[in-house]
Design a protein around this motif. Structure first.
Motif, short mmCIF file in Angstrom:
data_model
loop_
_atom_site.label_atom_id
_atom_site.label_comp_id
_atom_site.label_asym_id
_atom_site.label_seq_id
_atom_site.Cartn_x
_atom_site.Cartn_y
_atom_site.Cartn_z
N THR A 1 81.78 1.27 55.38
CA THR A 1 83.11 0.71 55.62
C THR A 1 83.13 -0.80 55.42
OG1 THR A 1 83.57 2.48 57.22
CG2 THR A 1 84.97 0.52 57.30
N VAL A 2 82.10 -1.46 55.94
CA VAL A 2 82.02 -2.92 55.79
C VAL A 2 81.88 -3.29 54.31
CG1 VAL A 2 80.62 -4.95 56.29
CG2 VAL A 2 81.10 -3.29 58.10
N GLU A 3 81.05 -2.54 53.59
CA GLU A 3 80.86 -2.83 52.17
C GLU A 3 82.14 -2.58 51.37
OE1 GLU A 3 79.15 -4.22 48.84
OE2 GLU A 3 78.39 -4.31 50.90
N ARG A 4 82.86 -1.53 51.74
CA ARG A 4 84.14 -1.28 51.07
C ARG A 4 85.12 -2.41 51.34
NH1 ARG A 4 85.24 5.20 52.16
NH2 ARG A 4 83.68 5.99 50.65
N ALA A 5 85.15 -2.89 52.58
CA ALA A 5 86.05 -4.00 52.91
C ALA A 5 85.67 -5.25 52.11
CB ALA A 5 86.00 -4.29 54.40
N ARG A 6 84.36 -5.51 52.00
CA ARG A 6 83.94 -6.67 51.22
C ARG A 6 84.30 -6.51 49.75
NH1 ARG A 6 77.81 -7.41 53.74
NH2 ARG A 6 78.46 -8.20 55.80
N THR A 7 84.10 -5.30 49.23
CA THR A 7 84.47 -5.05 47.83
C THR A 7 85.96 -5.22 47.62
OG1 THR A 7 82.61 -3.50 47.63
CG2 THR A 7 84.35 -3.36 45.97
N ALA A 8 86.75 -4.72 48.57
CA ALA A 8 88.20 -4.88 48.46
C ALA A 8 88.60 -6.35 48.49
CB ALA A 8 88.90 -4.12 49.58
N GLN A 9 87.93 -7.14 49.34
CA GLN A 9 88.22 -8.56 49.38
C GLN A 9 87.85 -9.25 48.07
OE1 GLN A 9 86.15 -10.06 52.82
NE2 GLN A 9 87.62 -9.21 54.28
N ARG A 10 86.69 -8.85 47.52
CA ARG A 10 86.30 -9.45 46.24
C ARG A 10 87.28 -9.07 45.13
NH1 ARG A 10 80.90 -8.19 48.10
NH2 ARG A 10 80.98 -6.18 47.00
N LEU A 11 87.70 -7.81 45.11
CA LEU A 11 88.67 -7.39 44.10
C LEU A 11 90.01 -8.10 44.29
CD1 LEU A 11 87.99 -3.54 43.93
CD2 LEU A 11 87.32 -5.29 42.28
N GLN A 12 90.40 -8.29 45.56
CA GLN A 12 91.64 -9.02 45.83
C GLN A 12 91.54 -10.45 45.35
OE1 GLN A 12 94.42 -7.81 46.89
NE2 GLN A 12 95.62 -9.63 47.41
N ALA A 13 90.39 -11.09 45.60
CA ALA A 13 90.19 -12.46 45.15
C ALA A 13 90.23 -12.55 43.63
CB ALA A 13 88.88 -13.01 45.69
N LEU A 14 89.58 -11.59 42.95
CA LEU A 14 89.60 -11.58 41.49
C LEU A 14 91.01 -11.36 40.96
CD1 LEU A 14 86.36 -9.55 40.70
CD2 LEU A 14 86.70 -12.01 40.44
#
Length: 374
Positions: A140-153
């Motif tokens: 879950t934490v990794e998915r949240a981090r990935t979502a944040q990175r995708l949002q930033a991109l």
């Protein structure tokens, strides 16, 4: 704390050959440390499992049910609160105590094989549950981090696209002024017949420089424009075009009221385009997210500033969530920041949404009243 109270009560009733003080101490040691599991997880879990291990090896009949429950809770919490090797060490220690109890003489602690197998399996199951929860938490934490990175991109991509769009619009503005310079410099020698040669030469150099600048501007525009994007043939919109924009929005069923405060005057091309685009994006967001809401558009002209305010009451028809890119405000901020202004956008206390942009415009453009070619 409740586990410790029930464990103490049970240990005093079933001492199984232990003294009351020893039985009470072991019962409290097997349950009470869990109260501090958030503050000192390693100490708490080690103390709980160690005390239960003493019960298993030396006095299983005196092992309270609440202490057994605390033992299983500790095994389940160890993968969640400790490092992986620490949690594995606690599991090994607990299983070692279960196995060691088999070799204790029967007169001290009778341990049938079925009890040993059951305790070993239950301990492993409790630890596996905690490990599984830990793995899910990490995912879950990794998915949240990935979502944040995708949002930033995605935001970076939106900013880059908006900056390219702004640059293309500014190209039209700059090209208009440069072409005016080229035309005036080339035609002035014909308008003024008696002109000294040095001035005629200087005007020819200005006209040639302006034409060369136009060629460079077209080359830069070709880089900024994507391959499948057709060039715009219409002139850039201005604040005077707001009534037509509002009429189009009103045709969708969204009531819009436009108010102009202050002395309306021609502004620089950058401010004109920026003000129009902010109103356009704000109205688009309203139609997309709250269609049918009442919208007020205010343009306030001050001596050194233009204030654009677009607000709706948020009482339109509900729409499906998730439509739209969500980066319209990013484009607004880029445009306002380019002019050195400020933007405030967010929900209103009384309901709805509001966008307020303040654009500095100390002096009007000298030739903004001229008609520009398409």
């Amino acid at each position: 704390m409740l586990l410790a109270v029930f464990a103490a009560h049970s240990s005093l009733r079933h001492t199984a050959g232990l003294s009351e003080n020893v039985a009470l101490s072991l019962a409290l040691a097997a349950t009470l440390p869990l109260a501090a599991v958030r503050i000192a997880p390693l100490f708490s879990l080690v103390a709980t499992i160690a005390a239960s291990s003493v019960f298993i090896v030396s006095a299983r009949l005196a092992w309270p049910a609440t202490a057994i429950f605390a033992w299983l809770i500790s095994l389940a919490l160890s993968p969640l609160l400790l490092r992986r090797w620490q949690a594995a060490a606690l599991l090994i220690a607990a299983e070692s105590a279960v196995i060691a109890a088999v070799f204790v003489p029967a007169r001290i602690n009778a341990t049938p094989w079925d009890a040993t197998i059951a305790e070993g399996v239950v301990a492993l199951a409790a630890w596996w549950i905690g490990e599984n929860l830990r793995a899910r938490k990490e995912v879950t934490v990794e998915r949240a981090r990935t979502a944040q990175r995708l949002q930033a991109l995605a935001e970076q991509d939106a900013v880059a696209r908006e900056r390219a769009r702004i640059a293309r619009e500014l190209h039209d503005v700059v090209a208009h002024h440069v072409s005016t310079i080229a035309v005036r410099a080339a035609t002035l020698p014909y308008e003024v017949g008696d002109m000294p040669p040095p001035i005629r030469t200087a005007l020819n150099e200005i006209a040639e420089g302006a034409r060369a600048a136009l060629v460079d501007l077209r080359a830069v525009l070709g880089v900024l424009r994507s391959g499948d994007e057709a060039p715009e043939g219409a002139p850039q919109p201005r604040l005077a075009d707001l009534p037509r924009l509002i009429a189009r929005v009103q045709s969708t069923g969204t009531p819009v009221v436009l108010r102009i405060d202050g002395q309306e005057r021609p502004l620089s091309d950058g401010v004109e385009v920026c003000g129009y685009r902010i109103v356009q994006e704000a109205l688009t967001n309203t139609v997309r997210h709250a269609p049918g809401s009442n919208v007020d558009v205010d343009a306030e002209y001050r001596a050194d500033e233009l204030t654009i305010r677009v607000r709706d009451n948020g009482r339109g028809r509900p729409c499906a969530p998730g439509d739209g890119t969500g980066f319209g405000l990013v484009g607004m901020r880029e445009r306002v920041a380019m002019l050195g202004g400020s933007l405030r956008a967010g929900p209103r206390p009384s309901g709805g949404f509001e966008v307020v942009a303040k654009l500095p415009c100390p002096t009007p453009a000298a030739n903004s009243g001229e008609e520009r070619p398409a």
